[in-house]
Design a protein around this motif. Structure first.
Motif, short mmCIF file in Angstrom:
data_model
loop_
_atom_site.label_atom_id
_atom_site.label_comp_id
_atom_site.label_asym_id
_atom_site.label_seq_id
_atom_site.Cartn_x
_atom_site.Cartn_y
_atom_site.Cartn_z
N MET A 1 -0.45 -7.72 -40.22
CA MET A 1 -0.67 -8.97 -40.82
C MET A 1 -1.69 -9.51 -40.87
SD MET A 1 2.81 -10.53 -40.65
CE MET A 1 1.98 -12.14 -40.39
N ILE A 86 2.50 -6.25 -33.85
CA ILE A 86 1.33 -7.27 -34.34
C ILE A 86 0.29 -6.90 -33.25
CG2 ILE A 86 2.31 -7.97 -31.32
CD1 ILE A 86 0.94 -10.50 -34.30
N ASN A 117 7.07 -12.70 -26.49
CA ASN A 117 6.34 -13.47 -26.56
C ASN A 117 5.48 -14.77 -27.44
OD1 ASN A 117 6.29 -13.68 -23.63
ND2 ASN A 117 5.03 -11.89 -24.22
N LEU A 118 5.17 -14.12 -28.65
CA LEU A 118 5.01 -14.33 -30.01
C LEU A 118 6.17 -15.23 -30.17
CD1 LEU A 118 2.51 -15.02 -32.10
CD2 LEU A 118 3.67 -13.93 -33.32
N SER A 121 7.02 -18.18 -28.62
CA SER A 121 6.27 -20.16 -28.88
C SER A 121 6.29 -20.11 -30.28
CB SER A 121 4.98 -18.53 -28.44
OG SER A 121 3.52 -19.47 -29.89
N LEU B 74 -5.53 -5.96 -20.12
CA LEU B 74 -4.92 -5.68 -21.31
C LEU B 74 -5.85 -6.67 -22.47
CD1 LEU B 74 -1.67 -3.71 -20.76
CD2 LEU B 74 -3.70 -3.37 -21.53
N TYR B 78 -7.53 -6.36 -26.13
CA TYR B 78 -6.98 -6.49 -27.10
C TYR B 78 -8.42 -7.81 -27.79
CZ TYR B 78 -5.63 -10.61 -29.91
OH TYR B 78 -5.26 -10.81 -31.42
N ILE B 86 -4.08 -13.14 -35.70
CA ILE B 86 -2.91 -13.38 -34.95
C ILE B 86 -1.90 -13.00 -36.69
CG2 ILE B 86 -1.58 -14.40 -34.14
CD1 ILE B 86 -1.59 -11.03 -32.73
N LEU B 87 -2.00 -14.14 -37.30
CA LEU B 87 -0.61 -14.42 -38.14
C LEU B 87 -1.51 -14.01 -39.02
CD1 LEU B 87 1.08 -17.30 -36.12
CD2 LEU B 87 1.88 -15.39 -36.79
N LEU B 110 -2.12 -23.50 -35.71
CA LEU B 110 -1.75 -22.66 -35.84
C LEU B 110 -1.99 -21.42 -34.99
CD1 LEU B 110 2.41 -23.45 -35.28
CD2 LEU B 110 1.74 -22.15 -37.83
N TYR B 111 -2.20 -20.98 -35.61
CA TYR B 111 -3.25 -19.24 -35.33
C TYR B 111 -3.43 -19.69 -33.89
CZ TYR B 111 -2.94 -18.41 -40.19
OH TYR B 111 -2.26 -18.10 -41.35
N GLU B 113 -3.07 -21.84 -31.63
CA GLU B 113 -2.05 -21.01 -30.82
C GLU B 113 -1.68 -20.86 -30.06
OE1 GLU B 113 0.33 -25.46 -30.46
OE2 GLU B 113 1.65 -24.57 -29.69
N ALA B 114 -0.82 -19.11 -31.26
CA ALA B 114 0.12 -18.93 -31.08
C ALA B 114 -1.06 -17.20 -30.12
CB ALA B 114 0.34 -17.98 -32.27
N ASN B 117 -1.34 -17.86 -26.78
CA ASN B 117 -0.35 -17.48 -25.90
C ASN B 117 -0.16 -15.78 -25.76
OD1 ASN B 117 1.34 -20.34 -25.02
ND2 ASN B 117 2.06 -19.70 -28.10
N LEU B 118 -0.44 -15.08 -26.93
CA LEU B 118 -0.87 -13.60 -26.86
C LEU B 118 -1.74 -13.21 -25.90
CD1 LEU B 118 0.25 -11.32 -28.02
CD2 LEU B 118 -1.72 -11.03 -29.08
N SER B 121 0.01 -13.45 -22.26
CA SER B 121 1.19 -12.63 -21.83
C SER B 121 0.30 -11.38 -21.85
CB SER B 121 1.82 -12.62 -23.31
OG SER B 121 2.13 -11.77 -24.23
N LEU B 122 -0.55 -11.15 -22.42
CA LEU B 122 -1.38 -10.14 -22.06
C LEU B 122 -2.14 -9.98 -21.42
CD1 LEU B 122 -2.64 -9.03 -25.76
CD2 LEU B 122 -0.89 -7.44 -24.59
#
Lengths: 135, 135
Positions: A1, A86, A117-118, A121, B74, B78, B86-87, B110-111, B113-114, B117-118, B121-122
């Motif tokens: 991406m 991702i 998870n992504l 969200s 992790l 990352y 990420i997007l 948006l990026y 925020e996403a 979240n990533l 989670s990692l």
DNA sequence: TTGTACTGTAATAAATAATATTACAGTTAT
DNA sequence: ATAACTGTAATATTATTTATTACAGTACAA
């Protein structure tokens, strides 16, 4: 991406959502995004295959949303343009090494979990939510 | 992140975590991962700059973890290899268009925020958790 | 004090991926 | 018919990623 597709797709859909009754031609969309019209048409073709857009050929033709912006989740758009995991690709590690032999399976697990998870969200926002910010 | 860096870095760190007292040479790591040793050394250099690894030059040299695998998240890995959002990237849209003018700011929101979240989670898994699966 | 086995790093080449460009047949309105 | 579109493919260009090569510097060990 590491590419422009998500941004391009979301830009197209945002423009369409602002004039939901109008058929907007690809040249117009390309002008706002500042990419080549053929690129826009290719992305439109993809978004149409996913049911977000409908198009009409010929003079006066163009594209419009195929369903309300409030019914298109940002996660749907992500999945429509998604090309690779991702967290990136995997190597082709040495199968003679105990770690090399197993690592891709474990990486895949990790990638799916991170991606789930992504998606979760992104599913909390719709195209309408995103587009509303522009008015 | 449409590349091999996360997989490569995690592979290196997993190998190091299995022999935490040993200095492992880059050729050995490269052999398991199946990439060029210079690529491994470059990634090691990056991971060292982030404090995960310490290296020793000269004969008998190599690399080892600089802190316990249970203290490396992790999400830290990352972030050490992260290169782009990420997007994906953004276009350079037409500033004369009301949507084009604003879209990058909204995409950035948006990026982030996403991505937050990533990372969250990692951050729930450590290198030790990941490496444990191989024993 | 010399040879050997490493690291660190840079320069370059090769491979791969992404995007732009061009072209044109097909469709529809007027 | 002509004009304004779409859909799609072929090709070119550019950007990014990875591999390769090279070599100076460091440390051990005979």
């Amino acid at each position: 991406m590491n590419n422009l597709r998500f941004a391009t797709a979301l830009h197209i859909l945002t423009l369409l959502s602002q004039q939901p009754e109008e058929l907007l031609p690809s040249e117009y969309l390309a002008g706002s995004i500042n990419v080549n019209a053929a690129v826009v048409r290719k992305e439109i073709s993809n978004l149409r295959n996913h049911g977000f857009i409908q198009s009409k050929e010929g003079k006066g033709g163009g594209s419009m949303l195929a369903k309300p912006a409030s019914e298109i989740l940002l996660s749907d758009i992500y999945q429509a343009v998604r090309q690779a995991a991702i967290l990136g690709r995997n190597n082709a590690p040495n199968p003679a090494c105990p770690v090399g032999k197993q690592i891709n399976a474990h990486l895949e697990d990790l990638y799916s979990e991170a991606e789930a998870n992504l998606i979760r969200s992104l599913s909390k926002k719709t195209l309408a939510d995103f587009a509303r910010q522009f008015s």
